[in-house]
Design a protein around this motif. Structure first.
Motif, PDB file in Angstrom:
ATOM      1  N   VAL A  94       0.839  -1.194   0.000  1.00  0.00           N
ATOM      2  CA  VAL A  94       0.000   0.000   0.000  1.00  0.00           C
ATOM      3  C   VAL A  94       0.879   1.252   0.000  1.00  0.00           C
ATOM      4  N   GLY A  95       1.976   1.182   0.738  1.00  0.00           N
ATOM      5  CA  GLY A  95       2.901   2.310   0.763  1.00  0.00           C
ATOM      6  C   GLY A  95       3.424   2.635  -0.631  1.00  0.00           C
ATOM      7  N   GLY A  96       3.631   1.586  -1.432  1.00  0.00           N
ATOM      8  CA  GLY A  96       4.117   1.783  -2.796  1.00  0.00           C
ATOM      9  C   GLY A  96       3.236   2.735  -3.594  1.00  0.00           C
ATOM     10  N   ILE A  97       1.920   2.631  -3.406  1.00  0.00           N
ATOM     11  CA  ILE A  97       1.006   3.512  -4.141  1.00  0.00           C
ATOM     12  C   ILE A  97       1.277   4.965  -3.754  1.00  0.00           C
ATOM     13  N   GLY A  98       1.394   5.186  -2.431  1.00  0.00           N
ATOM     14  CA  GLY A  98       1.640   6.547  -1.942  1.00  0.00           C
ATOM     15  C   GLY A  98       2.958   7.104  -2.467  1.00  0.00           C
ATOM     16  N   VAL A  99       4.000   6.292  -2.435  1.00  0.00           N
ATOM     17  CA  VAL A  99       5.304   6.760  -2.910  1.00  0.00           C
ATOM     18  C   VAL A  99       5.234   7.076  -4.403  1.00  0.00           C
ATOM     19  N   ALA A 100       4.582   6.207  -5.151  1.00  0.00           N
ATOM     20  CA  ALA A 100       4.490   6.422  -6.595  1.00  0.00           C
ATOM     21  C   ALA A 100       3.780   7.729  -6.904  1.00  0.00           C
ATOM     22  N   LEU A 101       2.772   8.071  -6.083  1.00  0.00           N
ATOM     23  CA  LEU A 101       2.038   9.315  -6.324  1.00  0.00           C
ATOM     24  C   LEU A 101       2.857  10.545  -5.969  1.00  0.00           C
ATOM     25  N   THR A 102       3.735  10.422  -4.959  1.00  0.00           N
ATOM     26  CA  THR A 102       4.423  11.609  -4.460  1.00  0.00           C
ATOM     27  C   THR A 102       5.864  11.719  -4.943  1.00  0.00           C
TER      28      THR A 102
ATOM     29  N   LEU B  24      -4.138  -8.844   2.607  1.00  0.00           N
ATOM     30  CA  LEU B  24      -2.908  -9.160   1.874  1.00  0.00           C
ATOM     31  C   LEU B  24      -3.225  -9.532   0.418  1.00  0.00           C
ATOM     32  N   VAL B  25      -4.245 -10.369   0.247  1.00  0.00           N
ATOM     33  CA  VAL B  25      -4.612 -10.774  -1.112  1.00  0.00           C
ATOM     34  C   VAL B  25      -5.074  -9.568  -1.923  1.00  0.00           C
ATOM     35  N   LEU B  26      -5.881  -8.728  -1.275  1.00  0.00           N
ATOM     36  CA  LEU B  26      -6.397  -7.534  -1.947  1.00  0.00           C
ATOM     37  C   LEU B  26      -5.234  -6.614  -2.352  1.00  0.00           C
ATOM     38  N   ALA B  27      -4.318  -6.379  -1.416  1.00  0.00           N
ATOM     39  CA  ALA B  27      -3.193  -5.484  -1.705  1.00  0.00           C
ATOM     40  C   ALA B  27      -2.292  -6.076  -2.778  1.00  0.00           C
ATOM     41  N   LEU B  28      -2.092  -7.385  -2.703  1.00  0.00           N
ATOM     42  CA  LEU B  28      -1.206  -8.049  -3.656  1.00  0.00           C
ATOM     43  C   LEU B  28      -1.758  -7.960  -5.074  1.00  0.00           C
ATOM     44  N   SER B  29      -3.082  -7.999  -5.187  1.00  0.00           N
ATOM     45  CA  SER B  29      -3.650  -8.006  -6.537  1.00  0.00           C
ATOM     46  C   SER B  29      -3.885  -6.593  -7.067  1.00  0.00           C
ATOM     47  N   LEU B  30      -4.209  -5.643  -6.179  1.00  0.00           N
ATOM     48  CA  LEU B  30      -4.562  -4.311  -6.682  1.00  0.00           C
ATOM     49  C   LEU B  30      -3.445  -3.277  -6.566  1.00  0.00           C
ATOM     50  N   ALA B  31      -2.643  -3.347  -5.490  1.00  0.00           N
ATOM     51  CA  ALA B  31      -1.665  -2.286  -5.259  1.00  0.00           C
ATOM     52  C   ALA B  31      -0.649  -2.142  -6.397  1.00  0.00           C
ATOM     53  N   PRO B  32      -0.091  -3.248  -6.957  1.00  0.00           N
ATOM     54  CA  PRO B  32       0.877  -3.055  -8.041  1.00  0.00           C
ATOM     55  C   PRO B  32       0.277  -2.341  -9.256  1.00  0.00           C
ATOM     56  N   VAL B  33      -0.995  -2.631  -9.544  1.00  0.00           N
ATOM     57  CA  VAL B  33      -1.656  -1.976 -10.680  1.00  0.00           C
ATOM     58  C   VAL B  33      -1.771  -0.479 -10.412  1.00  0.00           C
ATOM     59  N   ALA B  34      -2.225  -0.144  -9.195  1.00  0.00           N
ATOM     60  CA  ALA B  34      -2.375   1.262  -8.833  1.00  0.00           C
ATOM     61  C   ALA B  34      -1.018   1.961  -8.814  1.00  0.00           C
ATOM     62  N   THR B  35       0.001   1.274  -8.298  1.00  0.00           N
ATOM     63  CA  THR B  35       1.337   1.863  -8.232  1.00  0.00           C
ATOM     64  C   THR B  35       1.883   2.144  -9.632  1.00  0.00           C
ATOM     65  N   ALA B  36       1.702   1.177 -10.536  1.00  0.00           N
ATOM     66  CA  ALA B  36       2.181   1.368 -11.904  1.00  0.00           C
ATOM     67  C   ALA B  36       1.498   2.559 -12.562  1.00  0.00           C
ATOM     68  N   ALA B  37       0.185   2.680 -12.344  1.00  0.00           N
ATOM     69  CA  ALA B  37      -0.547   3.811 -12.926  1.00  0.00           C
ATOM     70  C   ALA B  37      -0.064   5.126 -12.332  1.00  0.00           C
ATOM     71  N   ALA B  38       0.180   5.123 -11.011  1.00  0.00           N
ATOM     72  CA  ALA B  38       0.640   6.343 -10.343  1.00  0.00           C
ATOM     73  C   ALA B  38       2.031   6.739 -10.834  1.00  0.00           C
ATOM     74  N   LEU B  39       2.884   5.758 -11.075  1.00  0.00           N
ATOM     75  CA  LEU B  39       4.231   6.055 -11.580  1.00  0.00           C
ATOM     76  C   LEU B  39       4.145   6.709 -12.956  1.00  0.00           C
ATOM     77  N   ARG B  40       3.228   6.200 -13.765  1.00  0.00           N
ATOM     78  CA  ARG B  40       3.059   6.748 -15.108  1.00  0.00           C
ATOM     79  C   ARG B  40       2.697   8.239 -15.038  1.00  0.00           C
ATOM     80  N   ILE B  41       1.862   8.581 -14.042  1.00  0.00           N
ATOM     81  CA  ILE B  41       1.488   9.992 -13.871  1.00  0.00           C
ATOM     82  C   ILE B  41       2.687  10.789 -13.359  1.00  0.00           C
ATOM     83  N   SER B  42       3.390  10.220 -12.380  1.00  0.00           N
ATOM     84  CA  SER B  42       4.489  10.954 -11.745  1.00  0.00           C
ATOM     85  C   SER B  42       5.619  11.251 -12.713  1.00  0.00           C
ATOM     86  N   ILE B  43       5.847  10.351 -13.659  1.00  0.00           N
ATOM     87  CA  ILE B  43       7.000  10.476 -14.527  1.00  0.00           C
ATOM     88  C   ILE B  43       6.713  11.422 -15.692  1.00  0.00           C
TER      89      ILE B  43
END
Lengths: 204, 227
Positions: B150-158, B207-226
């Protein structure tokens, strides 16, 4: 091979360029020129899909490009404004991970790539101890491996000495002769013969 | 890129991040040090009476683990963003979600795992009742990966912001609260002799929820950040 139609881009509320159209054919290099801050780097980032243009379309082999299209990314070699080199890793490790993101590369190929760029003696020292030009060479060593047909190079000659510049120029010429294409930004003349290269000028 | 290629990239990226962590040994020890220091100072500052300590031990250890993770989060993408290796990751033909998962896994291995290793010792120090020690460890085992993911999503956004630190805590802490509640609550329940299957299953679900959704959200957030 690669074409752009009616591209427009804003940075903040400043217009960098609009109605920009061009095409690069197989075996051709396109040089993007212009003063500092006119959007050369941004244009390259738009071409590789890192930045989205305000409007316009980019086509690769006749198909409109979506961001993150794996078929396109497999053909792409990008050496950006920053080298993408980790300072605590050695040139060998840096090249290994950069290539692993694209394909499986043999260790011997890594070594010959680094030797080609004159880093033979520095393969196993941390990049922190290397000069800016040597770090640039580590980044450029990526070009000698794999088979990307499109090269996008942001100021490839920055910080390079004359020998390294010649090596990179030779790399680009071999690439073009093999039917690849390249888009690069540079302030100096790139020294590739006029039949093979075109240029566009961005104004600020 | 086909299957084996993407798997190869995953393994290489994981390997690189672990090598980087080992070479930056100073930073590696920070979260663990923080965790140990909080757990050591607490009995000194509050009380050394085992009965009183036992009632709050689980909460204290959980909060310390949570904050230790939060402290280490910024490293997840910051240096990659600064030196341009993040661009290379985004331009890889491999799915970005997979590469994100490799980075988060490396982050958990160098921050979450050491906390788990230290926990049994600190549980004794904090007078956690013997019956509840295993539950505490189990909740942390299930919970710390969620914190990293979950932290990964936050870092990717900021990551694109100059001072993202405070914003990161604001974004991420509310999402950490459910994990904290169920984690700490399970330990208390075990100590009181109650069944904790419910809480543990909830943590598994997180854990299952985070494992399946967080990487997708993080990747999308990175795309915005970059951009």
């Amino acid at each position: 091979m690669l074409s752009a139609a009616e591209l427009a881009c804003f940075r903040g509320d400043r217009l960098l360029f609009q109605a920009l159209s061009f095409a690069v054919n197989a075996g051709q290099a396109l040089q993007i020129r212009g003063p500092n801050g006119c959007g050369k780097t941004t244009l390259l980032r738009i071409l590789c899909g890192l930045t989205l243009p305000e409007s316009g379309e980019i086509r690769w082999c006749g198909r409109a490009l979506r961001a993150g299209d794996p078929d396109f990314l497999r053909e792409l070699r990008y050496v950006g404004h920053s080298d993408g080199v980790k300072l605590v890793l050695t040139p060998r490790e840096n090249l290994r991970i950069a290539m692993a993101l694209h394909s499986v590369v043999e260790e011997a190929q890594l070594e010959s790539a680094l030797e080609r760029l004159g880093l033979g003696q520095f393969m196993d020292v941390p990049c922190r101890t290397l000069s800016a030009g040597q770090r640039r060479r580590v980044a450029l060593a990526r070009l000698t491996l794999g088979s990307g047909r499109l090269w996008l190079l942001d100021e490839p000659f920055t910080a390079l000495d004359r020998d390294a510049s010649d090596t990179v120029r030779a790399l680009i010429e071999t690439h073009l002769a093999a039917g690849g294409c390249a888009v690069l930004t540079s302030h100096q003349p790139i020294g590739i013969d006029a039949g093979r290269s075109a240029s566009i000028e961005l104004t600020s | 890129m086909n299957g084996p290629g993407a798997g190869y990239a995953f393994v290489r990226l994981l390997e690189r991040d672990l090598v980087l962590a080992v070479r930056n040994r100073g930073e590696l020890a920070n979260p663990l040090l923080f965790y140990v220091i909080v757990a050591t100072l607490f009995p000194l500052g509050v009380t050394s009476d085992p009965k009183t300590l036992a009632t709050m031990a689980a909460g204290v250890l959980w909060i310390a683990a949570l904050l230790a993770t939060l402290l280490s989060l910024d490293n997840l993408f910051r240096s990659d963003f600064d030196d341009g290796t993040l661009e290379l990751m985004m331009l890889s033909p491999c799915p970005t979600t997979l590469l994100v998962l490799a980075k988060v896994l490396a982050h958990w291995l160098v921050t979450g795992l050491p906390l788990l290793v230290a926990t049994p010792l600190l549980a004794v120090l904090m007078a956690v009742p013997e019956a509840a020690r295993w539950t505490l460890w189990l909740t942390l085992l299930l919970g710390t990966p969620v914190l990293s993911l979950v932290g990964g999503i936050g870092v990717a956004l900021t990551v694109g912001l100059r001072r993202g630190g405070a914003l990161l805590s604001l974004l991420v802490l509310p999402l950490y609260v459910p994990v904290l509640i169920f984690g700490a609550n399970a330990v208390g329940a075990t100590a009181a002799g109650l069944p904790v299957t419910g809480q543990l299953l909830m943590l598994c679900a997180f854990l299952v929820l985070a494992l399946s959704l967080a990487p997708v959200a993080t990747a999308a957030a990175l795309r915005i950040s970059i951009d």
